[in-house]
Motif scaffolding. Sequence first.
Motif, PDB file in Angstrom:
ATOM      1  N   VAL A 263      31.546  62.524 -64.967  1.00  0.00           N
ATOM      2  CA  VAL A 263      31.041  63.746 -65.134  1.00  0.00           C
ATOM      3  C   VAL A 263      30.740  63.737 -66.729  1.00  0.00           C
ATOM      4  O   VAL A 263      30.905  62.937 -67.521  1.00  0.00           O
ATOM      5  N   GLN A 264      29.971  65.033 -66.950  1.00  0.00           N
ATOM      6  CA  GLN A 264      29.706  65.236 -68.432  1.00  0.00           C
ATOM      7  C   GLN A 264      30.450  66.341 -68.707  1.00  0.00           C
ATOM      8  O   GLN A 264      30.566  67.413 -68.151  1.00  0.00           O
ATOM      9  N   ILE A 265      31.133  66.201 -69.956  1.00  0.00           N
ATOM     10  CA  ILE A 265      31.869  67.416 -70.606  1.00  0.00           C
ATOM     11  C   ILE A 265      31.412  67.702 -72.023  1.00  0.00           C
ATOM     12  O   ILE A 265      30.817  67.077 -72.726  1.00  0.00           O
ATOM     13  N   THR A 266      31.118  69.169 -71.956  1.00  0.00           N
ATOM     14  CA  THR A 266      30.773  69.614 -73.343  1.00  0.00           C
ATOM     15  C   THR A 266      31.721  70.838 -73.810  1.00  0.00           C
ATOM     16  O   THR A 266      32.220  71.460 -73.088  1.00  0.00           O
ATOM     17  N   LEU A 267      31.791  70.666 -74.995  1.00  0.00           N
ATOM     18  CA  LEU A 267      32.982  71.721 -75.654  1.00  0.00           C
ATOM     19  C   LEU A 267      32.278  72.911 -75.880  1.00  0.00           C
ATOM     20  O   LEU A 267      30.994  72.851 -75.929  1.00  0.00           O
ATOM     21  N   ARG A 268      33.006  73.890 -75.858  1.00  0.00           N
ATOM     22  CA  ARG A 268      32.438  75.199 -75.924  1.00  0.00           C
ATOM     23  C   ARG A 268      33.425  76.041 -76.934  1.00  0.00           C
ATOM     24  O   ARG A 268      34.341  75.593 -77.343  1.00  0.00           O
TER      25      ARG A 268
END
Length: 504
Positions: free
Chosen positions: A455-460
């Motif tokens: 998966v690709q995980i992006t911080l928010r």
Amino acid sequence: MGNIAQRAKKATPTIKGVSSAVLDQRQLDLSGLNLLNNPPPKAEEAPKVTYARDKLLEEVRKSMEAQEKGLSLVVIGHVDAGKSTLMGRLLYELGRMDERTRTANERNSTKVGKSSFSWAWGLDGTAEERERGITMDIALQSFSTRHRLITVLDAPGHKEFIPNMISGASQADCALLVVDASTGEFETGFERGGQTREHLILTRSLGVAQVIVAVNKLDQVQWERDRYEDICILLRPFLVQSGFHPSKTKFVPVAAMLGVNLVTCGGDDAKQLREWYKGPTLVDLLDQLEPPSRDISAPMRMPISNIFKGQGSGTSVSGRLLSGVVQVGERVRILPGDETAVIKTIGVEEEYVPWAAAGSNLTLSLVSIDPVQLAVGSMLCSPADPVPLASSFTARILIFDIQVPIIAGAMVELFHHSRDVPATFSKLIATLDRTSGKVLKSNPRVLTKTSSAEVQITLRSSGPSATTRPIPLEPYAANKAMGRVLIRREGETIAAGVVMEILG
């Protein structure tokens, strides 16, 4: 008397038309606002390094060969399984808690109506922990067995404090799982939602490969052999399913409150146990734990797990040195941020040392740094080889036994050592075969329970006006300890995995 008054008058500067009393008050006001042209206080002198890096590595290798092997042990398990009681009693049996402290804990716990918690008070030191009768934060203690120097991290069992438990487990080499043999209590901890199950999954996901299972409170079930063996039979397949190899898993029957089979299995209290159990004590098993290999030649990496005011003018931080070596006088970089500090002292096991190597739980006193620049979860590293900062990355994850499937855009909490930040599954890249790692399906619509995926995980950001700040992270291939992540959603751990590539 007149001479004193005259000298005082001369010593007090005057301005025409302004009384000396008013002037004195102005001087005080300006001084309080730091507006006088006084020289700044002299900064504390930073110590110098003793060794060049090559010489330091040589010194560390020699010392590691000669010293007894040290390791960190996290104590895990469901709430009220008796973790703190077991460790408090063990410390007493090994001579790490004196009689005076034991008597004081027994007297004070009885006074507040919590006499059964007297041993736990050896580790649960805060007023709130003692009042509520539960462990809330990580308690740090140490003791020696015949061949091992063991640092104990007593983790909270209550679901409310899982983030603290994750922080403790991320600093450990091995685990001691304490389960309650009382009728119905083991089942409560082991069923879905119980912390016995979740703690094991979390601990293995954070890289801990060895576990000792202490089946506690057997005196509550009259030392029944069948009860002990039933618990072992239920736990063994789950341990394998969680990733623990059977050869790295040991079981031991104990009664922490009575001190039975912790250090010895003698005395009248252990008579019934001796009728059917001829195996090792808990300390025997702890003595057989194998410390993992330490990566001392890798760049220095240390996540900050605690910050406090040290002795003198410096600020102290504690945490586990994941890789590399550090020495007094060395300059370290703090990330995120653009600040550096100098190590004034290094504390290991309540002693000051000139250097420390990977695997050690340290307390560092830092100078030449504004404490405002330090935060729990920040990373100390070498200025010459800083940790990459990531706000987006790909990871290979294992989905746990979740009820609600994961979709692209799902909002989660990302845990990395002592840091937890809001994040999003920005892209579901592929589902994978759990054994071979081969791609089963590209761009899946959802991820379901017990599946493996990339998966690709992006911080928010954590709020509408907050900005997204990257965190120190490394691919698993570059640094195993820096490349593990845990993912939680609505108070439940839903996945764990390793960082493959940092995207930005």
